[in-house]
Motif scaffolding. Structure first.
Motif, PDB file in Angstrom:
ATOM      1  N   SER A   1       0.915   4.046  -2.933  1.00 58.20           N
ATOM      2  CA  SER A   1       0.561   5.425  -2.593  1.00 58.20           C
ATOM      3  C   SER A   1       1.687   6.388  -2.945  1.00 58.20           C
ATOM      4  O   SER A   1       1.453   7.478  -3.474  1.00 58.20           O
ATOM      5  CB  SER A   1       0.242   5.505  -1.100  1.00 58.20           C
TER       6      SER A   1
ATOM      7  N   ALA B   1       1.527  10.733   0.917  1.00 56.43           N
ATOM      8  CA  ALA B   1       1.472   9.287   0.709  1.00 56.43           C
ATOM      9  C   ALA B   1       0.949   8.558   1.943  1.00 56.43           C
ATOM     10  O   ALA B   1       0.487   7.419   1.840  1.00 56.43           O
ATOM     11  CB  ALA B   1       2.861   8.764   0.344  1.00 56.43           C
TER      12      ALA B   1
ATOM     13  N   GLU C   1       1.896   6.961  -6.701  1.00 54.86           N
ATOM     14  CA  GLU C   1       0.839   7.864  -7.174  1.00 54.86           C
ATOM     15  C   GLU C   1       1.174   9.315  -6.850  1.00 54.86           C
ATOM     16  O   GLU C   1       0.992  10.213  -7.676  1.00 54.86           O
ATOM     17  CB  GLU C   1      -0.486   7.473  -6.518  1.00 54.86           C
TER      18      GLU C   1
ATOM     19  N   PRO D   1      -3.613   7.418   2.573  1.00 59.48           N
ATOM     20  CA  PRO D   1      -4.280   6.105   2.475  1.00 59.48           C
ATOM     21  C   PRO D   1      -3.836   5.129   3.561  1.00 59.48           C
ATOM     22  O   PRO D   1      -4.608   4.258   3.970  1.00 59.48           O
ATOM     23  CB  PRO D   1      -3.873   5.595   1.082  1.00 59.48           C
TER      24      PRO D   1
ATOM     25  N   TYR E   1       0.826  -1.207   0.000  1.00 54.35           N
ATOM     26  CA  TYR E   1       0.000   0.000   0.000  1.00 54.35           C
ATOM     27  C   TYR E   1       0.862   1.260   0.000  1.00 54.35           C
ATOM     28  O   TYR E   1       0.568   2.238  -0.710  1.00 54.35           O
ATOM     29  CB  TYR E   1      -0.932   0.004   1.217  1.00 54.35           C
ATOM     30  N   SER E   2       1.911   1.281   0.809  1.00 55.78           N
ATOM     31  CA  SER E   2       2.757   2.472   0.859  1.00 55.78           C
ATOM     32  C   SER E   2       3.504   2.661  -0.458  1.00 55.78           C
ATOM     33  O   SER E   2       3.699   3.804  -0.913  1.00 55.78           O
ATOM     34  CB  SER E   2       3.742   2.374   2.023  1.00 55.78           C
TER      35      SER E   2
END
Length: 513
Positions: free
Chosen positions: A401, A433, A404, A436, A397-398
């Protein structure tokens, strides 16, 4: 803000009310808590049955029984409404008493696992995002998918077999063979090759250095019997502290900021001197003494950073403060290392320090360092099992993020203005970041508690997971509902914290009613 919080609390209360009703009904109708007594051959069987009926109020219909339980449970959340009462279990023990002894074990396990998973997962995820499509990125991607797919009970069993039994057997004669030393060096060389960037010649050169360093360290640990008599000492604390100081300077200020660099190195020097001065004091250490010394260490680092000043005093204070915290951690670690031989040779430990069951060893001296080592050796394997499973999710996930965020216009603008890459990453990209990740943390708390149920069962830890499993197996609703109350309140609390964290991380997000 107040209206928003009150509205969320009302919504959460309604959700908990509906969920608790369903859980209570399902557990109550899942079996008969008197079944074992019906099969008993005890002469006072009828008396025991009637006694349990009175304890659990089984003469009352299930729905009415739930609302009687709810009245006592509400008082646990709002004490001004009455006395907290979650009922009793099959042995007539109050559930609040059982929870009071079970919650500390579970919280120690889950807190340690969550903090380690977040710190390691986010750090690795950010690094892989900054080195997208590199060999290191592919390696971490493979490992994270591997760990993510492993069931926690299987990981726990493997850790017991190789992390505890294998290591404890190794401590009987902790000597590494030449083949093992070379293998360790080769593993280090491969990791260095995968991590290093640049030309093939440069990567091979660093790999050779890694081979030499890895083999040399393994040989030193074996020859000096470090596993039996570990330690750091002022020299290693100074060397590692200097490396930490340089790293903190790079992170917060950059090596061009000489005042920040000097502030971290001065902090390390002060830490080494204080390490020698407070050694007699640590013989009588308590939790609050150690915590107070840690706070003083961080405060000293902040003061050094402030006095060093510079064009950005805040950078020096952050770098020196983090350096002081980590150096204080090494001083604490060194003291635990010095206690290790006595702990290892204690008759209750018998040179098998890594525990496979339970949360503590009875019969140990009432010493802060002994108790600390005993706690950590019991938490090591269950915490590792939970961290390995959660680490994969945080890393993925990190990474996603960060990738992005790095493609956003404001990041390109920051680079176009000529800001150093360190500033672009730490001040512009990293904070956004994390948005999320705040949601993932809130969700993962509940998932971690669910994993802790299995982990506590495998490692025989007397925590809330054990309480929950026994309640389900024996058709004992009250302990199950006690577990539900604690987990439900934690889930609600952390979800609200996640919502409030959005506005702190992103000024564009505002909490409104």
């Amino acid at each position: 803000m107040t209206t928003y919080i009150l509205r969320r609390l009302l919504q959460s209360a309604l959700i908990l009310l509906g969920a608790s009703f369903l859980v209570y009904i399902l557990v109550a109708y899942s079996g008969d808590p008197l079944a074992e007594l019906y099969q008993s051959s005890a002469p006072n069987k009828d008396q025991l049955i009637q006694q349990r009926i009175d304890w659990l109020d089984l003469d009352t219909p299930v729905v009415l029984r739930y609302f009687k339980w709810l009245g006592g449970a509400v008082a646990c959340v709002a004490p001004f409404l009455g006395q907290c009462d979650l009922g009793v279990n099959l042995q007539n023990q109050p559930v609040t008493t059982a929870l009071a002894s079970a919650i500390p074990s579970t919280l120690q396990l889950v807190t340690a696992a969550v903090l380690l998973a977040i710190v390691l997962g986010v750090t690795i995820g950010i690094i892989t995002a900054l080195r997208q499509y590199s060999t290191f990125d592919y390696l971490i991607t493979f490992l994270t998918f591997l760990f993510f797919s492993l069931p926690v009970f299987w990981v726990a069993v493997l850790l017991k077999e190789f992390g505890a039994i294998g290591f404890n057997d190794f401590l009987r004669d902790p000597v590494l063979s030449l083949q093992t030393i070379i293998t360790i060096g080769l593993v280090v060389a491969v990791v260095v090759f995968l991590v290093t960037q640049g030309s093939l010649k440069r990567r091979l050169l660093f790999s050779v250095v890694g081979l030499a360093v890895g083999s040399g360290v393994a040989f030193y640990l074996s020859a000096s019997q470090w596993f039996l008599y570990p330690g750091l000492g002022p020299a290693l604390v100074a060397v590692f502290g200097a490396a930490i100081g340089v790293g903190c300077t790079i992170l917060f200020a950059g090596l061009a900021n000489k005042r920040a660099l000097y502030s971290t190195l001065i902090t390390v020097a002060i830490g080494v001197v204080v390490m020698l001065l407070i050694d007699p004091l640590l013989d009588r250490a308590t939790f609050w003494l150690v915590a107070g010394l840690g706070v003083l260490a961080v405060g000293c680092g902040l003061i050094v950073g402030y006095l060093m000043g510079g064009y950005d005093r805040g950078q020096s204070m952050k770098a020196a403060g983090l350096t002081a915290f980590l150096v204080a951690g090494m001083v604490l670690l060194d003291r635990y290392f010095r206690t290790w031989p006595d702990y290892l040779n204690h008759p209750r430990v018998n040179r098998r320090p890594i525990a496979t069951i339970g949360s503590s060893t009875t019969g140990l001296p009432e010493d802060f360092w002994f108790k600390g080592l005993d706690l950590y050796t019991h938490l090591l394997l269950p915490t590792a099992a939970l961290v390995l499973i959660s680490l994969a999710a945080y890393t993925r996930y990190s990474r996603a993020s960060m990738l992005e965020v790095m493609g956003q216009d404001y990041v390109r603008t920051a680079r176009a203005k000529g800001l150093p890459e360190r500033v672009v990453i730490t001040r512009h990209a990293f904070r956004n970041a994390l948005i999320p990740i705040a949601t993932i943390v809130a969700i993962d708390i509940g998932a971690m508690l669910g994993g802790a149920v299995i982990t506590e069962s495998i490692f025989s830890i007397p925590g809330m997971g054990t309480l929950f499993i026994q309640g389900v197996r024996l058709v004992d609703p009250n302990p199950v509902m006690g577990f539900f109350v604690v987990v439900g309140l934690m889930a609600v609390t952390f979800n609200m914290i996640a919502d409030l964290a959005y506005s702190a991380l992103d000024p564009r997000v505002r909490v409104k009613a």
